[in-house]
Enzyme design. Sequence first.
Site, PDB file in Angstrom:
ATOM      1  N   ARG A 138       1.246  -9.189   2.289  1.00 57.90           N
ATOM      2  CA  ARG A 138       0.053  -9.529   3.079  1.00 57.90           C
ATOM      3  C   ARG A 138      -0.720  -8.298   3.546  1.00 57.90           C
ATOM      4  O   ARG A 138      -1.756  -8.428   4.188  1.00 57.90           O
ATOM      5  CB  ARG A 138       0.448 -10.414   4.264  1.00 57.90           C
ATOM      6  CG  ARG A 138       0.859 -11.818   3.788  1.00 57.90           C
ATOM      7  CD  ARG A 138       1.129 -12.830   4.893  1.00 57.90           C
ATOM      8  NE  ARG A 138       0.355 -12.648   6.089  1.00 57.90           N
ATOM      9  CZ  ARG A 138       0.876 -12.462   7.307  1.00 57.90           C
ATOM     10  NH1 ARG A 138       2.179 -12.420   7.489  1.00 57.90           N
ATOM     11  NH2 ARG A 138       0.096 -12.311   8.362  1.00 57.90           N
ATOM     12  N   ASN A 139      -0.241  -7.104   3.223  1.00 58.03           N
ATOM     13  CA  ASN A 139      -0.990  -5.910   3.583  1.00 58.03           C
ATOM     14  C   ASN A 139      -2.195  -5.804   2.638  1.00 58.03           C
ATOM     15  O   ASN A 139      -2.061  -5.929   1.425  1.00 58.03           O
ATOM     16  CB  ASN A 139      -0.118  -4.652   3.468  1.00 58.03           C
ATOM     17  CG  ASN A 139      -0.773  -3.458   4.118  1.00 58.03           C
ATOM     18  OD1 ASN A 139      -1.851  -3.038   3.710  1.00 58.03           O
ATOM     19  ND2 ASN A 139      -0.130  -2.898   5.112  1.00 58.03           N
ATOM     20  N   ALA A 140      -3.352  -5.570   3.202  1.00 59.11           N
ATOM     21  CA  ALA A 140      -4.600  -5.560   2.426  1.00 59.11           C
ATOM     22  C   ALA A 140      -4.850  -4.249   1.684  1.00 59.11           C
ATOM     23  O   ALA A 140      -5.815  -4.149   0.925  1.00 59.11           O
ATOM     24  CB  ALA A 140      -5.780  -5.846   3.366  1.00 59.11           C
ATOM     25  N   PHE A 141      -3.997  -3.247   1.865  1.00 59.48           N
ATOM     26  CA  PHE A 141      -4.303  -1.919   1.342  1.00 59.48           C
ATOM     27  C   PHE A 141      -4.596  -1.898  -0.157  1.00 59.48           C
ATOM     28  O   PHE A 141      -5.667  -1.453  -0.577  1.00 59.48           O
ATOM     29  CB  PHE A 141      -3.162  -0.936   1.661  1.00 59.48           C
ATOM     30  CG  PHE A 141      -3.474   0.472   1.247  1.00 59.48           C
ATOM     31  CD1 PHE A 141      -4.245   1.288   2.056  1.00 59.48           C
ATOM     32  CD2 PHE A 141      -3.018   0.989   0.040  1.00 59.48           C
ATOM     33  CE1 PHE A 141      -4.553   2.590   1.677  1.00 59.48           C
ATOM     34  CE2 PHE A 141      -3.317   2.283  -0.357  1.00 59.48           C
ATOM     35  CZ  PHE A 141      -4.094   3.092   0.467  1.00 59.48           C
ATOM     36  N   THR A 173      -4.836  -1.824   7.661  1.00 57.28           N
ATOM     37  CA  THR A 173      -4.747  -2.836   6.605  1.00 57.28           C
ATOM     38  C   THR A 173      -3.552  -3.756   6.803  1.00 57.28           C
ATOM     39  O   THR A 173      -3.358  -4.688   6.026  1.00 57.28           O
ATOM     40  CB  THR A 173      -4.670  -2.170   5.216  1.00 57.28           C
ATOM     41  OG1 THR A 173      -3.505  -1.340   5.157  1.00 57.28           O
ATOM     42  CG2 THR A 173      -5.926  -1.353   4.927  1.00 57.28           C
TER      43      THR A 173
END
Length: 166
Positions: free
Chosen positions: A40-43, A141
Amino acid sequence: MAERIYGFPPVARPDARVLILGSMPSVESLRQSFYYAHPRNAFWPMLAEILGEARLEAIEDKKALLTRHGIALWDTVESCERAGSLDSAIRSARANDFAALYERCPEIRFVFFNGAAAEQLYRRLVAREDGARSFVRLPSTSPAYTLRYADKKEAWERALKEALSE
């Protein structure tokens, strides 16, 4: 007391112009042995989108994306004690060796902090500011930071486009 955990070496070619700094890898990132591994990290999706690249899964492809665009990636903290993944749980932090990184990568002109904790830890542990670099905090992020994806992406895109165009 939580056990001492250790981060990763930098992903950095000597000609990197931008350095992105996190705080310390999450439990999931440590488990997978690479930066920003939490699904789920947007990075990674955000970076690929901003740079006009396909979504990446393999670690080597992620490293190649960074180096192709002159981006170095590291964390402020070399090691710390922390239970779980929250930055607020970081204790007894030791900084990475930024003098050595900046010597090895003298073209770094922009340092982007991935969230407030990365910046606060850098300023507390490293406190290295000079006229050769611009230091900018960007929205985290992390899924724990609830700012909308579109707003995160807009801030990151503006900063990266400016830095990479110089």
